[in-house]
Enzyme design. Structure first.
Site, PDB file in Angstrom:
ATOM      1  N   CYS A  19     -18.713 -31.662   5.643  1.00  0.00           N
ATOM      2  CA  CYS A  19     -17.476 -33.386   5.268  1.00  0.00           C
ATOM      3  C   CYS A  19     -16.314 -33.788   4.389  1.00  0.00           C
ATOM      4  O   CYS A  19     -15.570 -34.008   5.054  1.00  0.00           O
ATOM      5  CB  CYS A  19     -18.541 -33.980   5.612  1.00  0.00           C
ATOM      6  SG  CYS A  19     -20.138 -34.195   5.183  1.00  0.00           S
ATOM      7  N   HIS A  20     -16.361 -33.273   3.439  1.00  0.00           N
ATOM      8  CA  HIS A  20     -15.156 -32.650   2.535  1.00  0.00           C
ATOM      9  C   HIS A  20     -14.607 -32.512   2.966  1.00  0.00           C
ATOM     10  O   HIS A  20     -13.096 -32.035   2.748  1.00  0.00           O
ATOM     11  CB  HIS A  20     -15.692 -32.231   1.566  1.00  0.00           C
ATOM     12  CG  HIS A  20     -16.047 -30.537   1.574  1.00  0.00           C
ATOM     13  ND1 HIS A  20     -17.357 -30.352   1.952  1.00  0.00           N
ATOM     14  CD2 HIS A  20     -15.317 -28.772   1.218  1.00  0.00           C
ATOM     15  CE1 HIS A  20     -16.406 -28.759   2.289  1.00  0.00           C
ATOM     16  NE2 HIS A  20     -15.901 -28.614   1.947  1.00  0.00           N
TER      17      HIS A  20
END
Length: 118
Positions: free
Chosen positions: A55-56
Site C-alpha cells: 500500500c505504500h
DNA sequence: AACGTGACTTATT
DNA sequence: GAATAAGCCACGT
C-alpha cells in the site's frame, strides 16, 4: 461473487504495482470499474493492509502519501518508496511525472484534460 | 433501513 | 491560486 469483490480487485491491482512506481486511488478505482470510488479504494486498503499489500505504492492524485497515517509508521512509507528509487519534491509528493504508473496499461488517464494542479 | 465515516476527486466560489 | 462544497462508493453502527 463476494460482496467484497471490490476489495479483491483493489488487492490485485495494488499487488501488480511494479517496484519503484506509484499509482493513485482514482486510477485503481477506475481499473476496478468504478472511477469515482477512490475513497472506497483507500478504505479497502485499510481493511486489507495486513494482507501484505504494498500500500505504500498507493498515493493520492497529487502524489502525497496520504495513507501513511494508517500505514502504521509514517516514516516507514516514505522510506519504502525511497528505497525503491522513488523521489519526493518539497511538498512531500512523489514526482508523478516519473513514477506514476497505471494499473491497466499506459492508456489515457487524464481524459486529455488539463489537470487542476492545485 | 438510515446515518455517518473515510488512506479521494472534481467543480465551484 | 487557494479555500470551500459537493459527489462518489462501500462498510460500520
Amino acid at each position: 461473487m463476494k460482496k467484497t469483490d471490490f476489495f479483491d480487485r483493489v488487492y490485485k491491482v495494488v499487488a501488480k504495482i511494479p517496484k519503484g512506481k506509484v499509482t493513485t486511488y482514482g486510477a485503481i478505482a477506475e481499473t476496478c470499474g468504478i472511477k469515482s470510488a477512490a475513497r472506497t479504494v483507500g478504505w479497502a486498503l485499510n481493511g486489507m493492509h495486513e494482507n501484505g499489500l504494498p500500500c505504500h505504492r498507493v498515493v493520492n492524485r497529487r502524489g502525497a502519501l496520504t495513507g501513511k497515517i494508517h500505514f502504521g509508521d509514517v516514516n516507514l512509507m516514505e522510506e519504502l518508496l525511497r528505497s525503491e528509487g522513488v523521489e519526493f519534491d518539497e511538498n512531500e509528493c512523489v514526482i508523478m511525472d516519473k513514477y506514476f504508473w497505471i494499473p491497466a496499461k499506459s492508456v489515457k488517464i487524464r481524459k486529455g484534460k488539463k489537470r487542476k494542479q492545485n
